[in-house]
Design a protein around this motif. Structure first.
Motif, mmCIF file in Angstrom:
data_model
loop_
_atom_site.group_PDB
_atom_site.id
_atom_site.type_symbol
_atom_site.label_atom_id
_atom_site.label_comp_id
_atom_site.label_asym_id
_atom_site.label_seq_id
_atom_site.Cartn_x
_atom_site.Cartn_y
_atom_site.Cartn_z
ATOM 1 N N GLU A 232 52.071 15.221 77.988
ATOM 2 C CA GLU A 232 51.582 14.311 79.020
ATOM 3 C C GLU A 232 52.649 14.139 80.103
ATOM 4 O OE1 GLU A 232 48.795 12.018 80.854
ATOM 5 O OE2 GLU A 232 48.531 13.126 78.986
ATOM 6 N N LYS B 272 53.258 13.626 87.893
ATOM 7 C CA LYS B 272 51.915 13.874 88.426
ATOM 8 C C LYS B 272 51.906 13.765 89.947
ATOM 9 C CE LYS B 272 49.132 12.457 84.471
ATOM 10 N NZ LYS B 272 48.134 11.507 83.968
ATOM 11 N N GLU C 248 42.132 20.869 85.343
ATOM 12 C CA GLU C 248 42.498 19.522 85.767
ATOM 13 C C GLU C 248 41.339 18.594 85.435
ATOM 14 O OE1 GLU C 248 45.242 18.145 87.151
ATOM 15 O OE2 GLU C 248 46.335 20.034 87.175
ATOM 16 N N ASP C 249 41.594 17.305 85.530
ATOM 17 C CA ASP C 249 40.551 16.300 85.388
ATOM 18 C C ASP C 249 39.522 16.499 86.500
ATOM 19 O OD1 ASP C 249 40.131 13.010 86.353
ATOM 20 O OD2 ASP C 249 39.487 13.713 84.380
ATOM 21 N N GLU C 250 38.259 16.225 86.208
ATOM 22 C CA GLU C 250 37.195 16.457 87.180
ATOM 23 C C GLU C 250 37.394 15.645 88.456
ATOM 24 O OE1 GLU C 250 36.531 15.587 83.994
ATOM 25 O OE2 GLU C 250 35.569 17.345 83.138
ATOM 26 N N LYS C 251 37.867 14.423 88.318
ATOM 27 C CA LYS C 251 38.079 13.566 89.488
ATOM 28 C C LYS C 251 39.179 14.142 90.381
ATOM 29 C CE LYS C 251 40.099 9.612 88.953
ATOM 30 N NZ LYS C 251 40.426 8.217 88.632
ATOM 31 N N SER D 204 40.114 17.252 90.479
ATOM 32 C CA SER D 204 39.586 18.500 91.033
ATOM 33 C C SER D 204 38.710 18.224 92.246
ATOM 34 C CB SER D 204 38.777 19.244 89.978
ATOM 35 O OG SER D 204 39.587 19.611 88.907
ATOM 36 N N TYR E 48 34.686 20.296 91.326
ATOM 37 C CA TYR E 48 34.252 19.400 90.260
ATOM 38 C C TYR E 48 33.500 20.163 89.175
ATOM 39 C CZ TYR E 48 31.936 15.623 87.785
ATOM 40 O OH TYR E 48 31.482 14.792 86.806
ATOM 41 N N SER F 286 35.758 22.634 87.231
ATOM 42 C CA SER F 286 36.630 21.894 86.319
ATOM 43 C C SER F 286 35.859 21.378 85.111
ATOM 44 C CB SER F 286 37.284 20.728 87.053
ATOM 45 O OG SER F 286 38.028 19.935 86.162
ATOM 46 N N THR G 72 36.445 22.285 81.250
ATOM 47 C CA THR G 72 36.751 21.191 80.337
ATOM 48 C C THR G 72 35.827 21.186 79.128
ATOM 49 O OG1 THR G 72 37.575 19.820 82.143
ATOM 50 C CG2 THR G 72 36.936 18.683 80.131
#
Length: 175
Positions: A2, A8, A54-57, A59, A90, A93, A97
């Motif tokens: 993490e 980040k 990456e996280d969808e948000k 992305s 989105y 990603s 995911t």
């Protein structure tokens, strides 16, 4: 592993700097090669490479940023690139995911599909719909070669951006 908030922040600032750099290469005439009048749409593969895994948000925001930069130099289709790249990043990603693994093949196929749909939608909405004379010829002589050029540049972009992405994510080296 993490990442901390500072790591980040650095990672996303570097991503945005690279997106801005490739936006310049794509949108400023003379900075990159045009082959037979075809241009490379750098922002599509760059966004896909950065967005996948990456996280969808995040992305979606990367796609929105790239689309904004592309729309900023366009007088004809304000908002089209923002919306399209945001949705494309989105969806790609989310697919990685929940369904696929992040591999070169997936990124190459994603870039190909996203670029082809972009070229087709752009041609349909902004060329064919307006009744431009010779629109079928423009698809074959400009939009299709741009798609091929972008697709051929994807492996090079992958080779350059993936090590950067791994370093910023602090992933161990693969042997």
């Amino acid at each position: 592993m993490e990442l901390t908030k500072k790591e980040k922040t650095i990672k996303y600032c570097v991503y945005c700097a690279f997106i801005a750099l490739f936006s310049l290469l794509q949108n400023v005439g003379g900075l990159w090669f045009e082959i037979g009048g075809a241009r490379c749409f750098f922002l599509i593969p760059v966004c896909v490479i950065f967005s996948i895994d990456e996280d969808e948000k995040i992305s979606a925001f990367l796609g929105l940023f790239a689309g904004f930069l592309w729309d900023a130099v366009s007088a004809q289709h304000m908002g089209f690139n923002c919306i399209y790249l945001m949705l494309a990043c989105y969806i790609s990603s989310a697919l990685v995911t929940f369904i696929f693994r992040d591999t070169f093949r997936i990124e190459f196929i994603s870039t190909g599909v996203i670029t082809f749909i972009y070229v087709l939608l752009y041609w349909l909405f902004f060329v064919l719909r307006k009744g431009v004379e010779g629109s079928a010829f423009s698809f074959l002589s400009f939009y299709l070669p741009c798609f091929v050029y972008t697709l051929l540049m994807t492996p090079l972009l992958y080779a350059v951006l993936t090590p950067l992405k791994r370093k910023l994510n602090k992933e161990p080296k693969e042997d």
